[in-house]
Design an enzyme around this catalytic site. Structure first.
Site, PDB file in Angstrom:
ATOM      1  N   LEU A 164       1.051  -1.168   0.015  1.00 54.99           N
ATOM      2  CA  LEU A 164      -0.124   0.083   0.219  1.00 54.99           C
ATOM      3  C   LEU A 164       0.727   1.418   0.020  1.00 54.99           C
ATOM      4  CD1 LEU A 164      -3.195   1.200   0.142  1.00 54.99           C
ATOM      5  CD2 LEU A 164      -2.750   0.968   2.753  1.00 54.99           C
ATOM      6  N   VAL A 213       2.058   5.139   0.561  1.00 56.00           N
ATOM      7  CA  VAL A 213       1.745   6.404   0.868  1.00 56.00           C
ATOM      8  C   VAL A 213       1.531   7.508  -0.294  1.00 56.00           C
ATOM      9  CG1 VAL A 213       2.731   8.440   1.982  1.00 56.00           C
ATOM     10  CG2 VAL A 213       3.208   5.985   3.049  1.00 56.00           C
ATOM     11  N   ILE A 269       4.293  -1.220   3.198  1.00 57.07           N
ATOM     12  CA  ILE A 269       4.160   0.125   3.084  1.00 57.07           C
ATOM     13  C   ILE A 269       5.153   0.852   2.027  1.00 57.07           C
ATOM     14  CG2 ILE A 269       3.923   2.337   4.137  1.00 57.07           C
ATOM     15  CD1 ILE A 269       1.783   0.931   4.883  1.00 57.07           C
ATOM     16  N   LYS A 270       4.619   1.295   0.998  1.00 59.06           N
ATOM     17  CA  LYS A 270       5.618   1.939  -0.128  1.00 59.06           C
ATOM     18  C   LYS A 270       5.667   3.467   0.228  1.00 59.06           C
ATOM     19  CE  LYS A 270       3.770   0.492  -3.665  1.00 59.06           C
ATOM     20  NZ  LYS A 270       3.614  -0.133  -5.065  1.00 59.06           N
ATOM     21  N   ILE A 271       6.870   4.035   0.088  1.00 63.37           N
ATOM     22  CA  ILE A 271       6.854   5.404   0.383  1.00 63.37           C
ATOM     23  C   ILE A 271       7.626   5.889  -1.186  1.00 63.37           C
ATOM     24  CG2 ILE A 271       8.100   7.525   1.427  1.00 63.37           C
ATOM     25  CD1 ILE A 271       7.713   5.834   4.216  1.00 63.37           C
TER      26      ILE A 271
END
Length: 158
Positions: free
Chosen positions: A119, A121, A150-152
């Site tokens: 998912l 950011v 979590i992907k940034i």
């Protein structure tokens, strides 16, 4: 992932299953509620060795626009006064949570090497390190699954 950790039980001649049995993980770059609801995602995990799923705003936009499966929930949330951002987040976190549940067995059997669902950011925060970190933590708490990734977005700041 070592082949002995696989649980896929599909057609042994399947190229995807062979790939998986050779220790290569493959991910699906497309997540939709319909593939969760109709069992396609579980089928791919169980019989083709699917090891993970990515998502991002573009993938979800395509899913929302390309199917009527979301329409009644969107209408209900809009009628309840939810903003477009709140509606987007509720739909995406539900789909990601459900996908995490489907891939949880793979995650546990592989000791966390596989079975992840990503998912991202919001790209609007890409140049704000602190806001990106806080948003990543908030999304982690919201989805509340150990196999969430979590992907940034990669920027100098992030």
């Amino acid at each position: 992932m070592p082949a002995e950790t696989t649980t896929a039980r599909g057609d042994p001649s399947s190229p995807l299953l062979k790939l998986h049995q050779l220790g290569q993980s493959y991910w699906l770059d497309n997540l939709t509620r319909s593939m969760i609801a109709n069992g396609e995602l579980k089928q791919r995990v169980d019989h083709e060795g699917l090891a993970g799923v990515t998502s991002n705003p573009a993938i979800f936009h395509k899913a929302f626009a390309g199917s009527d499966i979301y329409d009644s929930e969107i209408a209900g949330l809009a009628a309840a006064g939810k903003s477009a951002g709140e509606i987007y987040e509720q739909l995406t976190t539900e789909d990601v949570r459900d996908a995490c549940d489907i891939l949880r067995g793979t995650y546990e059997k592989s000791l966390g090497y596989d079975g992840l669902v990503s998912l991202e950011v919001s790209p609007h925060l890409a140049r704000d390190t602190e806001a990106s970190i806080e948003e990543a933590r908030r999304l982690w708490r919201t989805v509340d699954r150990p196999n969430l990734l979590i992907k940034i977005p990669g920027t100098r700041q992030g």
